[in-house]
Scaffold this motif. Structure first.
Motif, PDB file in Angstrom:
ATOM      1  N   ALA A   1       0.845  -1.194   0.000  1.00 24.47           N
ATOM      2  CA  ALA A   1       0.000   0.000   0.000  1.00 24.47           C
ATOM      3  C   ALA A   1       0.877   1.240   0.000  1.00 24.47           C
ATOM      4  CB  ALA A   1      -0.905  -0.001   1.232  1.00 24.47           C
ATOM      5  N   PRO A   2       0.642   2.166  -0.944  1.00 27.13           N
ATOM      6  CA  PRO A   2       1.471   3.365  -0.998  1.00 27.13           C
ATOM      7  C   PRO A   2       1.163   4.292   0.155  1.00 27.13           C
ATOM      8  CG  PRO A   2      -0.313   3.521  -2.571  1.00 27.13           C
ATOM      9  CD  PRO A   2      -0.399   2.157  -1.973  1.00 27.13           C
ATOM     10  N   GLY A   3       2.085   5.093   0.492  1.00 30.36           N
ATOM     11  CA  GLY A   3       1.855   6.050   1.564  1.00 30.36           C
ATOM     12  C   GLY A   3       3.117   6.853   1.793  1.00 30.36           C
ATOM     13  N   PRO A   4       3.002   7.964   2.457  1.00 32.48           N
ATOM     14  CA  PRO A   4       4.167   8.798   2.703  1.00 32.48           C
ATOM     15  C   PRO A   4       5.146   8.145   3.663  1.00 32.48           C
ATOM     16  CG  PRO A   4       2.248   9.656   3.857  1.00 32.48           C
ATOM     17  CD  PRO A   4       1.767   8.557   2.960  1.00 32.48           C
ATOM     18  N   GLU A   5       4.661   7.246   4.554  1.00 34.40           N
ATOM     19  CA  GLU A   5       5.525   6.583   5.494  1.00 34.40           C
ATOM     20  C   GLU A   5       5.291   5.082   5.416  1.00 34.40           C
ATOM     21  OE1 GLU A   5       4.910   8.031   9.393  1.00 34.40           O
ATOM     22  OE2 GLU A   5       5.366  10.112   8.909  1.00 34.40           O
ATOM     23  N   ALA A   6       6.340   4.319   5.722  1.00 32.42           N
ATOM     24  CA  ALA A   6       6.196   2.865   5.766  1.00 32.42           C
ATOM     25  C   ALA A   6       5.312   2.493   6.942  1.00 32.42           C
ATOM     26  CB  ALA A   6       7.569   2.214   5.898  1.00 32.42           C
ATOM     27  N   PRO A   7       4.398   1.491   6.770  1.00 30.30           N
ATOM     28  CA  PRO A   7       3.534   1.097   7.884  1.00 30.30           C
ATOM     29  C   PRO A   7       4.353   0.532   9.037  1.00 30.30           C
ATOM     30  CG  PRO A   7       3.364  -0.465   6.067  1.00 30.30           C
ATOM     31  CD  PRO A   7       4.156   0.693   5.560  1.00 30.30           C
ATOM     32  N   ARG A   8       3.833   0.700  10.239  1.00 28.15           N
ATOM     33  CA  ARG A   8       4.521   0.253  11.431  1.00 28.15           C
ATOM     34  C   ARG A   8       3.621  -0.683  12.221  1.00 28.15           C
ATOM     35  NH1 ARG A   8       6.642   6.161  13.628  1.00 28.15           N
ATOM     36  NH2 ARG A   8       7.902   6.724  11.793  1.00 28.15           N
ATOM     37  N   PRO A   9       4.202  -1.480  13.141  1.00 28.51           N
ATOM     38  CA  PRO A   9       3.365  -2.298  14.029  1.00 28.51           C
ATOM     39  C   PRO A   9       2.355  -1.417  14.763  1.00 28.51           C
ATOM     40  CG  PRO A   9       5.666  -2.924  14.232  1.00 28.51           C
ATOM     41  CD  PRO A   9       5.632  -1.697  13.350  1.00 28.51           C
ATOM     42  N   ALA A  10       1.152  -1.920  14.904  1.00 28.92           N
ATOM     43  CA  ALA A  10       0.070  -1.112  15.480  1.00 28.92           C
ATOM     44  C   ALA A  10       0.425  -0.650  16.888  1.00 28.92           C
ATOM     45  CB  ALA A  10      -1.225  -1.910  15.503  1.00 28.92           C
ATOM     46  N   ALA A  11       0.421   0.663  17.070  1.00 31.09           N
ATOM     47  CA  ALA A  11       0.762   1.219  18.387  1.00 31.09           C
ATOM     48  C   ALA A  11      -0.335   0.949  19.399  1.00 31.09           C
ATOM     49  CB  ALA A  11       1.008   2.715  18.259  1.00 31.09           C
ATOM     50  N   SER A  12      -1.599   0.875  18.915  1.00 31.17           N
ATOM     51  CA  SER A  12      -2.729   0.671  19.820  1.00 31.17           C
ATOM     52  C   SER A  12      -3.039  -0.804  20.043  1.00 31.17           C
ATOM     53  CB  SER A  12      -3.976   1.368  19.244  1.00 31.17           C
ATOM     54  OG  SER A  12      -4.298   0.830  17.969  1.00 31.17           O
ATOM     55  N   SER A  13      -2.198  -1.698  19.525  1.00 30.90           N
ATOM     56  CA  SER A  13      -2.446  -3.123  19.652  1.00 30.90           C
ATOM     57  C   SER A  13      -2.396  -3.558  21.108  1.00 30.90           C
ATOM     58  CB  SER A  13      -1.407  -3.901  18.847  1.00 30.90           C
ATOM     59  OG  SER A  13      -1.450  -5.270  19.198  1.00 30.90           O
ATOM     60  N   ARG A  14      -3.310  -4.434  21.496  1.00 30.27           N
ATOM     61  CA  ARG A  14      -3.323  -4.951  22.853  1.00 30.27           C
ATOM     62  C   ARG A  14      -2.366  -6.113  23.031  1.00 30.27           C
ATOM     63  NH1 ARG A  14      -8.990  -6.641  24.080  1.00 30.27           N
ATOM     64  NH2 ARG A  14      -9.056  -7.123  21.869  1.00 30.27           N
ATOM     65  N   GLY A  15      -1.972  -6.765  21.912  1.00 29.54           N
ATOM     66  CA  GLY A  15      -0.995  -7.832  21.973  1.00 29.54           C
ATOM     67  C   GLY A  15       0.422  -7.273  21.908  1.00 29.54           C
ATOM     68  N   THR A  16       1.397  -8.173  22.032  1.00 27.44           N
ATOM     69  CA  THR A  16       2.805  -7.783  22.008  1.00 27.44           C
ATOM     70  C   THR A  16       3.403  -8.140  20.658  1.00 27.44           C
ATOM     71  OG1 THR A  16       2.950  -8.227  24.379  1.00 27.44           O
ATOM     72  CG2 THR A  16       5.025  -8.064  23.155  1.00 27.44           C
ATOM     73  N   TYR A  17       3.963  -7.141  19.987  1.00 25.20           N
ATOM     74  CA  TYR A  17       4.559  -7.391  18.671  1.00 25.20           C
ATOM     75  C   TYR A  17       5.845  -8.197  18.840  1.00 25.20           C
ATOM     76  CZ  TYR A  17       6.465  -6.552  14.014  1.00 25.20           C
ATOM     77  OH  TYR A  17       6.985  -6.720  12.743  1.00 25.20           O
ATOM     78  N   VAL A  18       5.959  -9.305  18.105  1.00 21.03           N
ATOM     79  CA  VAL A  18       7.105 -10.198  18.217  1.00 21.03           C
ATOM     80  C   VAL A  18       8.116  -9.947  17.110  1.00 21.03           C
ATOM     81  CG1 VAL A  18       7.850 -12.610  18.308  1.00 21.03           C
ATOM     82  CG2 VAL A  18       5.673 -11.941  19.342  1.00 21.03           C
ATOM     83  N   GLY A  19       7.620  -9.748  15.864  1.00 22.27           N
ATOM     84  CA  GLY A  19       8.535  -9.511  14.770  1.00 22.27           C
ATOM     85  C   GLY A  19       7.953  -9.930  13.441  1.00 22.27           C
ATOM     86  N   CYS A  20       8.786  -9.866  12.404  1.00 24.04           N
ATOM     87  CA  CYS A  20       8.398 -10.225  11.040  1.00 24.04           C
ATOM     88  C   CYS A  20       9.014 -11.580  10.720  1.00 24.04           C
ATOM     89  CB  CYS A  20       8.889  -9.150  10.071  1.00 24.04           C
ATOM     90  SG  CYS A  20       8.370  -9.419   8.354  1.00 24.04           S
ATOM     91  N   PHE A  21       8.180 -12.492  10.200  1.00 26.74           N
ATOM     92  CA  PHE A  21       8.625 -13.864   9.963  1.00 26.74           C
ATOM     93  C   PHE A  21       8.227 -14.321   8.565  1.00 26.74           C
ATOM     94  CE2 PHE A  21       8.321 -13.384  14.475  1.00 26.74           C
ATOM     95  CZ  PHE A  21       9.342 -14.174  15.007  1.00 26.74           C
ATOM     96  N   SER A  22       8.982 -15.277   8.050  1.00 29.76           N
ATOM     97  CA  SER A  22       8.636 -15.953   6.801  1.00 29.76           C
ATOM     98  C   SER A  22       7.887 -17.223   7.144  1.00 29.76           C
ATOM     99  CB  SER A  22       9.908 -16.291   6.013  1.00 29.76           C
ATOM    100  OG  SER A  22       9.594 -17.042   4.860  1.00 29.76           O
ATOM    101  N   ASP A  23       6.658 -17.319   6.694  1.00 28.63           N
ATOM    102  CA  ASP A  23       5.829 -18.484   7.046  1.00 28.63           C
ATOM    103  C   ASP A  23       4.705 -18.596   6.030  1.00 28.63           C
ATOM    104  OD1 ASP A  23       5.099 -20.680   8.647  1.00 28.63           O
ATOM    105  OD2 ASP A  23       3.581 -19.499   9.673  1.00 28.63           O
TER     106      ASP A  23
END
Length: 575
Positions: A129-151
């Protein structure tokens, strides 16, 4: 000198005009060619005449099939038409049909349909998706971001609950779906796909590889092409009504070789149902088995199929005594049996073009769920339904004539629409149930109930008058023009799932293991139960409506018997 210059100026003006005209013609021609290159939409259904002579064709029940050359026979005598005074009346309006199914999605722009056609040609994923900034892990997420994986692919680690949402996928939506089934991790892929599991994928990749924006949450990352943005959701607190609980399956005798059949176990003092279920859920097993203080985790297998439950009192002994007995309590955990969840498109184009045909409301979507999980291949559709695509039916976005799916859903009738298929599974359901189900869908979607005001309005009797005739003509047309048919009754599929499903899989010429069929049986409901409050009268049929429908039931029942079948199930036929 002036005269030649004047002529030259006049020539140049004409040349400019000519160039302008040729350029405009070129652009118009190109525009027309682009429009013609658009994927052709399937034609609308043809309304059959109200009194078509009933055809005689051969119907193969089970897997014993008749040769299409034997389907030639004279027309049935007029005595077959019962309630003919009703049938001869010309319809007040054209018979509604699958055109209505298409019109529900007509707001989709043509560009979107062309983009999906390009996907068929090999463009499997769109750009980030185009945009002025690269998307980031959701700041308002209730879970804990672990990382980016190949699966990705058939060996993916997160293979539990799976769903898609092309328009409204958010990180929270995926997290809640996974936490609801007691999974530890939620993974988002390609901006619109959600996967769940209890083990992290092995291969982590650089964070920049997860660069797709969530379809329903701008600025938040939802994986990438073959990449998962993984969140830990184990500690999410969901409402008690939303989190799925353990289900008691019954008391069963242990298999002949005892507990060695079960792949994992836990022995501890004061073992409880919750402790055993939690242990097996963590291991991603759908069954938790208690025998005294012993806890075992398993899948349904031919040796332990959960078909022969015994009296519950045999499992009601004290834990010490029960550990020595040959009986155990079995519970269904919240996690999904994943042995049959992997699905894909056919590796090569199918040589046999197979239809899964039914009247609307006859359980076609549920039958597709069973076929996809049993065979491991996607089913296609004559229509496009974004809601079903979001439920995991990836074949919805594939062109219906691509031959990359194991069979194609259709509600069409009429000779031209039927004869383009080489064979068909004809799914028939009690018209009373089908009419109620389809009216609910038209008023409240796939999983809702029509409101009381809908049943009390003039829309309901008009619907019954037009759709009841369509129920009959749909079956009769397929009996007449179908080249190779397997007739399946919805009620028999419900009552005898595995025997009927074996017939359907054999008809599709696919070899399936018994373990996979047991997995289908364990996941048989899918996500297709209606939600909300049922109407006060689930079958609001007046005596006039019943007389009309009963006449059509007798007509179809006699037609099936004349073709060598067993007729309609007894619960259909009026007494």
């Amino acid at each position: 000198m002036a005269k030649p210059l004047f002529r030259l100026q006049k020539l140049l003006l004409r040349t400019q005009f000519l160039l302008f005209f040729l350029t405009a013609a070129y652009l118009m021609t190109g525009s027309l060619l682009l429009q013609r290159a658009r994927v052709a939409l399937p034609p609308g259904p043809r309304a059959p005449g109200p009194l078509q002579a009933l055809p005689v064709a051969a119907v193969a029940l089970g897997v014993g099939l008749l040769d299409s050359g034997a389907l030639q026979a004279p027309r049935v005598s007029p005595e077959l038409l019962l309630g003919v005074d009703v049938l001869r009346r010309p319809p007040a309006r054209p018979r509604p049909g699958p055109r209505g199914l298409w019109s529900r999605n007509s707001e989709l722009p043509p560009l979107r349909r062309r983009r999906w056609f390009h996907h068929l040609a090999g463009d499997t994923q769109g750009p980030p998706a185009p945009g002025p900034e690269a998307p980031r892990p959701a700041a308002s997420s209730r879970g804990t971001y672990v990382g980016c994986f190949s699966d990705s692919g058939r060996d993916r680690t997160l293979r539990g609950t799976v769903f898609f949402d092309l328009r409204k996928m958010t990180v929270s939506h995926c997290q809640d779906a996974c936490a609801e089934r007691s999974y530890v991790y939620a993974g988002l892929e390609a901006g619109a796909e959600c996967y769940c599991g209890n083990r992290l994928p092995v291969r982590s990749v650089r964070p920049e590889a997860c660069n797709h924006e969530c379809k329903g949450e701008k600025g938040s990352v939802c994986g990438g092409v073959g990449r998962l943005s993984v969140y830990r959701v184990e500690d999410l607190q969901l409402g008690s009504r939303k989190r799925r609980t353990v289900t008691y399956r019954g008391c069963f005798r242990l298999p002949e070789n005892g507990t060695h059949t079960f792949p994992d176990s836990l022995t501890q003092a004061n073992a409880t149902v919750d402790a055993c279920s939690g242990f097996c859920s963590q291991k991603e097993f759908p069954l938790a088995i208690l025998r005294g203080w012993e806890c075992y985790c398993a899948y349904p297998t031919p040796q332990f199929s959960l078909r022969d439950a015994v009296d519950n009192s045999l499992c009601g002994q004290e834990p010490e005594a029960q550990s020595l007995a040959q009986y155990c309590e079995v519970y269904q955990t919240p996690v999904q049996d994943t042995r049959c969840t992997d699905r894909r498109f056919l590796p090569t184009k199918s040589k046999v073009f197979v239809a899964l045909s039914s009247f609307p409301g006859a359980g076609n979507t549920w039958a597709r769920h069973l076929i996809e999980h049993a065979t491991g291949f996607y089913t296609g559709s004559y229509y496009f339904d974004g809601t079903l695509y979001n439920k995991g039916f990836k074949g919805e976005k594939d062109h219906w004539r691509s031959r990359r799916t194991i069979c194609v859903k259709t509600h069409e009738s009429g000779r031209r629409e039927i004869e383009m298929f080489d064979s068909a599974i004809l799914l028939i359901r009690n018209p009373y149930r089908s009419l109620v189900a389809e009216f609910n869908r038209k008023c409240a979607g796939h999983l809702g109930y029509a409101a009381d005001r809908n049943w009390k309005s003039k829309e309901w009797p008009d619907f019954v008058r037009s759709y009841a005739a369509w129920w009959s003509s749909h079956v009769l047309d397929w009996l007449r023009y179908g080249k190779r048919l397997l007739v399946v009754h919805y009620e028999e599929l419900r009552h005898s799932l595995l025997p009927k499903l074996r017939e359907m899989v054999a008809f599709l010429n696919v070899s399936v293991s018994e373990e996979r069929l047991l997995c289908v049986e364990n996941n048989k409901e899918g996500s297709f139960r209606r939600r909300g409050r049922r109407p006060h009268d689930p079958e609001p049929f007046t005596p006039e409506m019943r007389a009309l429908i009963d006449g059509y039931i007798r007509t179809v029942d006699k037609a099936l018997r004349d073709h060598g079948g067993a007729g309609l199930p007894g619960e259909y036929v009026p007494r």
